[in-house]
Design a protein around this motif. Structure first.
Motif, short mmCIF file in Angstrom:
data_model
loop_
_atom_site.label_atom_id
_atom_site.label_comp_id
_atom_site.label_asym_id
_atom_site.label_seq_id
_atom_site.Cartn_x
_atom_site.Cartn_y
_atom_site.Cartn_z
N LEU A 1 0.81 -1.22 0.00
CA LEU A 1 0.00 0.00 0.00
C LEU A 1 0.85 1.27 0.00
O LEU A 1 0.35 2.34 -0.31
CB LEU A 1 -0.94 0.00 1.21
CG LEU A 1 -1.90 -1.18 1.30
CD1 LEU A 1 -2.69 -1.12 2.60
CD2 LEU A 1 -2.84 -1.21 0.10
N SER A 2 2.14 1.13 0.32
CA SER A 2 2.99 2.32 0.43
C SER A 2 3.18 3.01 -0.92
O SER A 2 3.55 4.17 -0.96
CB SER A 2 4.35 1.95 1.02
OG SER A 2 5.07 1.11 0.13
N ARG A 3 2.91 2.32 -2.00
CA ARG A 3 3.08 2.90 -3.34
C ARG A 3 1.77 3.49 -3.88
O ARG A 3 1.72 3.90 -5.03
CB ARG A 3 3.61 1.86 -4.30
CG ARG A 3 4.99 1.39 -3.88
CD ARG A 3 5.49 0.29 -4.76
NE ARG A 3 6.72 -0.23 -4.21
CZ ARG A 3 7.88 -0.16 -4.82
NH1 ARG A 3 7.98 0.39 -6.00
NH2 ARG A 3 8.95 -0.65 -4.25
N GLN A 4 0.76 3.49 -3.04
CA GLN A 4 -0.53 4.04 -3.44
C GLN A 4 -0.86 5.25 -2.57
O GLN A 4 -0.23 5.48 -1.54
CB GLN A 4 -1.62 2.98 -3.27
CG GLN A 4 -1.39 1.74 -4.11
CD GLN A 4 -2.52 0.75 -3.99
OE1 GLN A 4 -3.67 1.12 -4.08
NE2 GLN A 4 -2.17 -0.50 -3.78
N ARG A 5 -1.85 5.99 -2.98
CA ARG A 5 -2.33 7.12 -2.17
C ARG A 5 -3.21 6.53 -1.07
O ARG A 5 -4.25 5.93 -1.36
CB ARG A 5 -3.12 8.06 -3.07
CG ARG A 5 -3.43 9.36 -2.42
CD ARG A 5 -3.90 10.38 -3.46
NE ARG A 5 -4.51 11.46 -2.72
CZ ARG A 5 -5.79 11.80 -2.80
NH1 ARG A 5 -6.57 11.18 -3.65
NH2 ARG A 5 -6.26 12.77 -2.07
N ILE A 6 -2.78 6.67 0.19
CA ILE A 6 -3.49 6.05 1.30
C ILE A 6 -3.74 7.03 2.44
O ILE A 6 -3.09 8.07 2.53
CB ILE A 6 -2.73 4.82 1.85
CG1 ILE A 6 -1.32 5.21 2.33
CG2 ILE A 6 -2.67 3.71 0.84
CD1 ILE A 6 -0.58 4.08 3.04
N ALA A 7 -4.67 6.65 3.29
CA ALA A 7 -4.91 7.32 4.56
C ALA A 7 -4.72 6.26 5.63
O ALA A 7 -5.31 5.17 5.54
CB ALA A 7 -6.33 7.89 4.61
N ALA B 1 2.58 -3.05 5.37
CA ALA B 1 2.07 -2.86 4.01
C ALA B 1 1.92 -1.37 3.67
O ALA B 1 2.05 -0.98 2.51
CB ALA B 1 0.73 -3.56 3.85
N CYS B 2 1.69 -0.56 4.70
CA CYS B 2 1.54 0.89 4.50
C CYS B 2 2.89 1.60 4.47
O CYS B 2 2.96 2.81 4.22
CB CYS B 2 0.67 1.50 5.60
SG CYS B 2 -1.04 0.99 5.52
N GLY B 3 3.96 0.87 4.75
CA GLY B 3 5.29 1.46 4.73
C GLY B 3 5.65 2.23 5.98
O GLY B 3 6.50 3.12 5.94
N ILE B 4 4.99 1.89 7.10
CA ILE B 4 5.31 2.54 8.37
C ILE B 4 5.90 1.51 9.32
O ILE B 4 5.69 0.31 9.16
CB ILE B 4 4.09 3.25 8.99
CG1 ILE B 4 2.95 2.27 9.27
CG2 ILE B 4 3.62 4.37 8.07
CD1 ILE B 4 1.75 2.89 9.96
N ALA C 1 -4.18 0.07 12.73
CA ALA C 1 -5.48 -0.57 12.90
C ALA C 1 -6.33 -0.44 11.65
O ALA C 1 -7.15 -1.30 11.35
CB ALA C 1 -6.22 0.03 14.10
N ALA C 2 -6.11 0.66 10.91
CA ALA C 2 -6.95 0.94 9.75
C ALA C 2 -6.17 1.70 8.68
O ALA C 2 -5.31 2.52 8.99
CB ALA C 2 -8.16 1.77 10.18
N ALA C 3 -6.51 1.40 7.44
CA ALA C 3 -5.92 2.12 6.31
C ALA C 3 -6.91 2.12 5.16
O ALA C 3 -7.71 1.19 5.03
CB ALA C 3 -4.61 1.47 5.87
#
Length: 93
Positions: free
Chosen positions: A18-24, A79-82, A87-89
């Motif tokens: 998910l780190s390569r996408q626009r995420i919240a 997956a979010c790159g953090i 808990a949520a993305a």
């Protein structure tokens, strides 16, 4: 209404990067994005506090947004790159 585990990933390895996408990332940012109508899909961690994830699942259900349950907060954060659990993305439009 029990929305938990309606959609699950078949295998842990199937969680996209998910780190390569626009995420919240995080409950507050996810709520803002849902209310703004900019969410494509949501990922929630199964081991997160249900007091946090259940209202998010209901909000997504009310807005017809697909939820995918991820086994752990650590896997979702990775997956979010953090470097911490999440808990949520949400993947944004």
């Amino acid at each position: 209404m029990d929305m938990k585990k309606k959609h699950k990933l078949p295998n842990r390895g199937d969680l996209p990067d998910l780190s390569r996408q626009r995420i919240a990332v995080g409950a507050k940012q996810l709520r803002k994005a849902v209310r703004a109508g900019t969410v494509r899909c949501v990922y929630l961690a199964e081991n997160a506090d249900p007091a946090l994830t259940q209202p998010l699942a209901e909000l997504c259900g009310d807005n017809q947004i697909q939820i995918t349950w991820v086994p752990t907060m650590e896997a979702l954060g990775s997956a979010c790159g953090i470097e911490v659990g999440a808990a949520a993305a949400a993947v944004l439009l």
